[in-house]
Design a protein around this motif. Structure first.
Motif, PDB file in Angstrom:
ATOM      1  N   ALA A  11       2.072  10.605 -13.369  1.00 22.57           N
ATOM      2  CA  ALA A  11       3.045  10.417 -12.467  1.00 22.57           C
ATOM      3  C   ALA A  11       2.565   9.191 -11.612  1.00 22.57           C
ATOM      4  O   ALA A  11       3.471   8.280 -11.266  1.00 22.57           O
ATOM      5  CB  ALA A  11       3.069  11.648 -11.899  1.00 22.57           C
ATOM      6  N   VAL A  12       1.335   9.384 -11.275  1.00 25.38           N
ATOM      7  CA  VAL A  12       0.618   8.230 -10.204  1.00 25.38           C
ATOM      8  C   VAL A  12       0.691   6.931 -10.963  1.00 25.38           C
ATOM      9  O   VAL A  12       1.077   6.122 -10.064  1.00 25.38           O
ATOM     10  CB  VAL A  12      -0.543   8.896  -9.720  1.00 25.38           C
ATOM     11  N   VAL A  13       0.552   6.836 -11.999  1.00 24.15           N
ATOM     12  CA  VAL A  13       0.464   5.354 -12.618  1.00 24.15           C
ATOM     13  C   VAL A  13       1.919   4.741 -12.715  1.00 24.15           C
ATOM     14  O   VAL A  13       2.302   3.735 -12.345  1.00 24.15           O
ATOM     15  CB  VAL A  13      -0.502   5.462 -13.876  1.00 24.15           C
ATOM     16  N   MET A  45       6.298  11.531  -1.879  1.00 17.64           N
ATOM     17  CA  MET A  45       6.175  12.677  -1.944  1.00 17.64           C
ATOM     18  C   MET A  45       5.474  13.026  -3.135  1.00 17.64           C
ATOM     19  O   MET A  45       6.481  13.036  -4.165  1.00 17.64           O
ATOM     20  CB  MET A  45       7.127  13.435  -1.465  1.00 17.64           C
ATOM     21  N   GLU A  46       4.452  13.703  -3.414  1.00 16.03           N
ATOM     22  CA  GLU A  46       3.912  13.893  -4.693  1.00 16.03           C
ATOM     23  C   GLU A  46       4.216  15.458  -4.808  1.00 16.03           C
ATOM     24  O   GLU A  46       3.470  16.186  -5.142  1.00 16.03           O
ATOM     25  CB  GLU A  46       2.383  13.535  -4.743  1.00 16.03           C
ATOM     26  N   ASP A  47       5.516  15.722  -5.257  1.00 16.38           N
ATOM     27  CA  ASP A  47       5.789  17.068  -5.684  1.00 16.38           C
ATOM     28  C   ASP A  47       6.109  17.234  -7.031  1.00 16.38           C
ATOM     29  O   ASP A  47       7.119  18.104  -7.471  1.00 16.38           O
ATOM     30  CB  ASP A  47       7.220  17.338  -4.929  1.00 16.38           C
ATOM     31  N   GLY A  50       1.020  -1.060   0.051  1.00 20.49           N
ATOM     32  CA  GLY A  50       0.116  -0.026  -0.183  1.00 20.49           C
ATOM     33  C   GLY A  50       0.923   1.212   0.276  1.00 20.49           C
ATOM     34  O   GLY A  50       2.159   1.250   0.157  1.00 20.49           O
ATOM     35  N   ARG A  51       0.079   2.471  -0.096  1.00 24.06           N
ATOM     36  CA  ARG A  51       1.084   3.447  -0.015  1.00 24.06           C
ATOM     37  C   ARG A  51       0.130   4.804   0.431  1.00 24.06           C
ATOM     38  O   ARG A  51      -0.938   4.727   0.455  1.00 24.06           O
ATOM     39  CB  ARG A  51       1.695   3.810  -1.425  1.00 24.06           C
ATOM     40  N   PHE A  52       0.725   5.994   0.733  1.00 22.31           N
ATOM     41  CA  PHE A  52       0.412   7.112   1.256  1.00 22.31           C
ATOM     42  C   PHE A  52       1.176   8.185   0.136  1.00 22.31           C
ATOM     43  O   PHE A  52       2.563   7.902   0.172  1.00 22.31           O
ATOM     44  CB  PHE A  52       0.551   7.364   2.606  1.00 22.31           C
ATOM     45  N   ALA A  53       0.662   8.999  -0.405  1.00 18.37           N
ATOM     46  CA  ALA A  53       1.038   9.903  -1.458  1.00 18.37           C
ATOM     47  C   ALA A  53       0.741  11.203  -1.315  1.00 18.37           C
ATOM     48  O   ALA A  53       0.003  11.678  -2.032  1.00 18.37           O
ATOM     49  CB  ALA A  53       0.701   9.374  -2.800  1.00 18.37           C
ATOM     50  N   PRO A  54       1.171  12.057  -0.079  1.00 16.55           N
ATOM     51  CA  PRO A  54       0.719  13.221   0.084  1.00 16.55           C
ATOM     52  C   PRO A  54       1.368  14.307  -1.011  1.00 16.55           C
ATOM     53  O   PRO A  54       2.293  13.855  -1.431  1.00 16.55           O
ATOM     54  CB  PRO A  54       1.309  13.735   1.621  1.00 16.55           C
ATOM     55  N   SER A  55       0.660  15.240  -1.250  1.00 21.33           N
ATOM     56  CA  SER A  55       1.211  16.473  -2.213  1.00 21.33           C
ATOM     57  C   SER A  55       1.717  17.655  -1.313  1.00 21.33           C
ATOM     58  O   SER A  55       0.959  18.150  -0.391  1.00 21.33           O
ATOM     59  CB  SER A  55       0.312  16.905  -3.126  1.00 21.33           C
ATOM     60  N   PRO A  56       2.875  17.971  -1.437  1.00 22.10           N
ATOM     61  CA  PRO A  56       3.457  18.925  -0.269  1.00 22.10           C
ATOM     62  C   PRO A  56       2.959  20.221  -0.677  1.00 22.10           C
ATOM     63  O   PRO A  56       3.784  21.142  -0.939  1.00 22.10           O
ATOM     64  CB  PRO A  56       5.044  18.812  -0.537  1.00 22.10           C
ATOM     65  N   VAL A  71      -5.490   2.733  -1.238  1.00 17.64           N
ATOM     66  CA  VAL A  71      -6.183   3.397  -0.298  1.00 17.64           C
ATOM     67  C   VAL A  71      -6.218   4.836  -0.199  1.00 17.64           C
ATOM     68  O   VAL A  71      -5.303   5.472   0.207  1.00 17.64           O
ATOM     69  CB  VAL A  71      -6.264   2.663   1.181  1.00 17.64           C
ATOM     70  N   ARG A  72      -7.266   5.691  -0.657  1.00 17.54           N
ATOM     71  CA  ARG A  72      -6.990   7.132  -0.884  1.00 17.54           C
ATOM     72  C   ARG A  72      -8.566   7.811  -0.695  1.00 17.54           C
ATOM     73  O   ARG A  72      -9.592   7.052  -0.636  1.00 17.54           O
ATOM     74  CB  ARG A  72      -6.453   7.473  -2.053  1.00 17.54           C
ATOM     75  N   GLY A  73      -8.635   9.190  -0.721  1.00 12.27           N
ATOM     76  CA  GLY A  73      -9.749   9.625  -0.418  1.00 12.27           C
ATOM     77  C   GLY A  73     -10.741   9.609  -1.955  1.00 12.27           C
ATOM     78  O   GLY A  73     -10.154   9.453  -2.945  1.00 12.27           O
ATOM     79  N   ALA A 109       1.530  15.732 -15.628  1.00 12.90           N
ATOM     80  CA  ALA A 109       0.103  15.579 -14.872  1.00 12.90           C
ATOM     81  C   ALA A 109       0.262  14.492 -13.837  1.00 12.90           C
ATOM     82  O   ALA A 109       0.894  13.428 -13.975  1.00 12.90           O
ATOM     83  CB  ALA A 109      -0.937  15.215 -15.870  1.00 12.90           C
ATOM     84  N   TYR A 110      -0.535  14.743 -12.807  1.00 14.74           N
ATOM     85  CA  TYR A 110      -0.737  13.881 -11.817  1.00 14.74           C
ATOM     86  C   TYR A 110      -0.874  12.447 -12.303  1.00 14.74           C
ATOM     87  O   TYR A 110      -0.618  11.492 -12.059  1.00 14.74           O
ATOM     88  CB  TYR A 110      -1.714  14.415 -11.157  1.00 14.74           C
ATOM     89  N   GLN A 111      -1.993  12.144 -13.289  1.00 16.40           N
ATOM     90  CA  GLN A 111      -2.323  11.007 -13.673  1.00 16.40           C
ATOM     91  C   GLN A 111      -1.269  10.068 -14.158  1.00 16.40           C
ATOM     92  O   GLN A 111      -1.266   9.022 -13.975  1.00 16.40           O
ATOM     93  CB  GLN A 111      -3.363  11.392 -14.861  1.00 16.40           C
ATOM     94  N   ASP A 165     -12.183  11.915  -3.213  1.00 17.64           N
ATOM     95  CA  ASP A 165     -12.014  12.833  -4.273  1.00 17.64           C
ATOM     96  C   ASP A 165     -11.207  12.551  -5.523  1.00 17.64           C
ATOM     97  O   ASP A 165     -11.401  13.076  -6.581  1.00 17.64           O
ATOM     98  CB  ASP A 165     -11.501  14.118  -3.564  1.00 17.64           C
ATOM     99  N   LEU A 166     -10.534  11.179  -5.471  1.00 19.26           N
ATOM    100  CA  LEU A 166      -9.735  10.790  -6.319  1.00 19.26           C
ATOM    101  C   LEU A 166     -10.584   9.674  -7.217  1.00 19.26           C
ATOM    102  O   LEU A 166     -10.001   9.002  -8.112  1.00 19.26           O
ATOM    103  CB  LEU A 166      -8.594  10.419  -6.046  1.00 19.26           C
ATOM    104  N   LEU A 167     -11.794   9.200  -6.594  1.00 23.66           N
ATOM    105  CA  LEU A 167     -12.737   8.129  -7.278  1.00 23.66           C
ATOM    106  C   LEU A 167     -12.538   8.587  -8.797  1.00 23.66           C
ATOM    107  O   LEU A 167     -12.653   7.449  -9.697  1.00 23.66           O
ATOM    108  CB  LEU A 167     -13.941   8.044  -6.831  1.00 23.66           C
TER     109      LEU A 167
HETATM  110  N1  GLU Z   1      -1.157  13.504  -4.177  1.00 24.99           N
HETATM  111  C1  GLU Z   1      -2.781  13.028  -4.073  1.00 24.99           C
HETATM  112  C2  GLU Z   1      -3.266  14.068  -2.852  1.00 24.99           C
HETATM  113  O1  GLU Z   1      -2.714  14.455  -2.084  1.00 24.99           O
HETATM  114  C3  GLU Z   1      -3.054  11.993  -3.655  1.00 24.99           C
HETATM  115  C4  GLU Z   1      -2.738  10.864  -4.889  1.00 24.99           C
HETATM  116  C5  GLU Z   1      -3.177   9.559  -4.676  1.00 24.99           C
HETATM  117  O2  GLU Z   1      -3.174   8.841  -3.420  1.00 24.99           O
HETATM  118  O3  GLU Z   1      -3.358   8.857  -5.604  1.00 24.99           O
HETATM  119  O4  GLU Z   1      -4.494  14.258  -3.084  1.00 24.99           O
END
Ligand code: GLU
Length: 314
Positions: free
Chosen positions: A198-200, A59-61, A23-29, A212-214, A194-196, A216-218
């Motif tokens: 980078a994340v993939v 770290m999604e910078d 799993g992972r956690f991927a915050p944007s700073p 597992v994430r919020g 773009a985020y899309q 809002d990203l569905l």
């Molecule tokens: N970096 C994104 C955010 O902080 C999350 C991306 C993801 O979990 O796919 O909202």
């Protein structure tokens, strides 16, 4: 987004051994973590631990203009103060640009991406609106750049098909990416990936099996499944948590001035987050030390207790 018809049954392939859970956690700073970010960090971490899996931190910078100086350092200090321990090396998206460029080149070579000359105004003037009110790309440059116009951005080609998947919290999903968002941006006119994309690229490179994430990203998941398919990357399983809102229904975020997590007072926020995640922490747990709260959470965590909603009031 529900689609109309049921898909034809697909034959079940021979079961291959499942890769170990990652799993992972991927915050944007873009600012400090708040209660909404804590919910995502906690749920992704507890779900990984419940599967004896790894929990990775990224770290999604990648979006340099949105990255705030010092925010990444604050986030790492907050995570440590709240008792989070991640596995392996922290990954910085700002150091992964070559990998995103290679993925874009592979897509271009396969004809799955193309350069686009359109300005924001031209797209807005085309008046194709997505259901969320954003402008859907009308496909102007799909067949090539108009004569004399330079490329500004690079887009991913989408088709007419439906994408179906089952979200572990939000249930069956169906998205028509081509109809809803259209050909989406991979490399922006300002030179940022773009985020899309980078994340993939990163989920595949890090071997992430479960996201597992919020919630809002569905709505981003369809684009990500589409890109995984084009890049030959495995599809992780998805679980989208309800996002936290204030009483006015606005998502807790840096923009709505959500209070930053206080590194000096982790207990109350950890227990509050567990409660919002439907885990019913016992009265008095908020007075315990963080290590005891973590021990309780790891012993009692059940994803099935998370409210099956897109949002909840914090
Ligand atoms: N970096 C994104 C955010 O902080 C999350 C991306 C993801 O979990 O796919 O909202």
């Amino acid at each position: 987004m529900p689609c109309s018809a049921e898909p034809p049954p697909t034959p079940t392939p021979e079961a291959a051994p499942a890769p170990a859970y990652a799993g992972r956690f991927a915050p944007s700073p873009t600012g400090p973590l708040h209660l909404g970010s804590l919910v995502a960090a906690l749920a992704s971490c507890l779900e990984a631990r419940a599967h004896q899996g790894r929990w990775l931190l990224r770290m999604e910078d990648v979006d340099a203009p949105r990255t705030r100086p010092g925010a990444a350092r604050t986030i790492l200090a907050q995570l440590e103060a709240f008792g989070f321990a991640w596995d392996g090396e922290l990954v910085w998206q700002s150091q992964r640009l070559d990998a995103y460029r290679a993925a874009l080149e592979a897509l271009l070579e396969a004809g799955a991406a193309y350069p686009c000359a359109c300005t924001r105004r031209e797209i807005a003037d085309s008046a194709l609106l997505a259901p969320d009110g954003s402008h859907r790309y009308p496909g102007t440059c799909r067949a090539g750049l108009p004569p004399g116009r330079p490329a500004r951005a690079w887009r991913c080609r989408t088709g007419a098909g439906q994408l179906r998947w089952t979200d572990a919290i939000q249930g069956p999903q169906c998205e028509e990416v081509g109809q809803i968002v259209g050909d989406f941006v991979l490399l922006r006119a300002d030179g940022q990936f773009a985020y899309q994309l980078a994340v993939v690229v990163d989920d595949a490179w890090q071997g992430v099996t479960h996201v597992v994430r919020g919630a809002d990203l569905l709505d981003s998941t369809g684009r990500q499944l589409h890109l995984q398919h084009l890049l030959g990357a495995p599809h992780p399983a998805y679980a989208h948590l309800p996002v936290l809102t204030n009483a006015a229904g606005e998502k807790l975020s840096k923009q709505t001035l959500a209070a930053p997590l206080d590194p000096a007072a982790p207990a109350r926020a950890l227990v509050h987050a567990l409660g919002l995640l439907g885990q019913a922490p016992p009265d008095g747990l908020a007075r315990a030390a963080p290590a005891e709260i973590w021990a309780w959470a790891e012993a009692h965590w059940q994803l099935s207790r998370v409210p099956r909603q897109r949002s909840i009031v914090a």
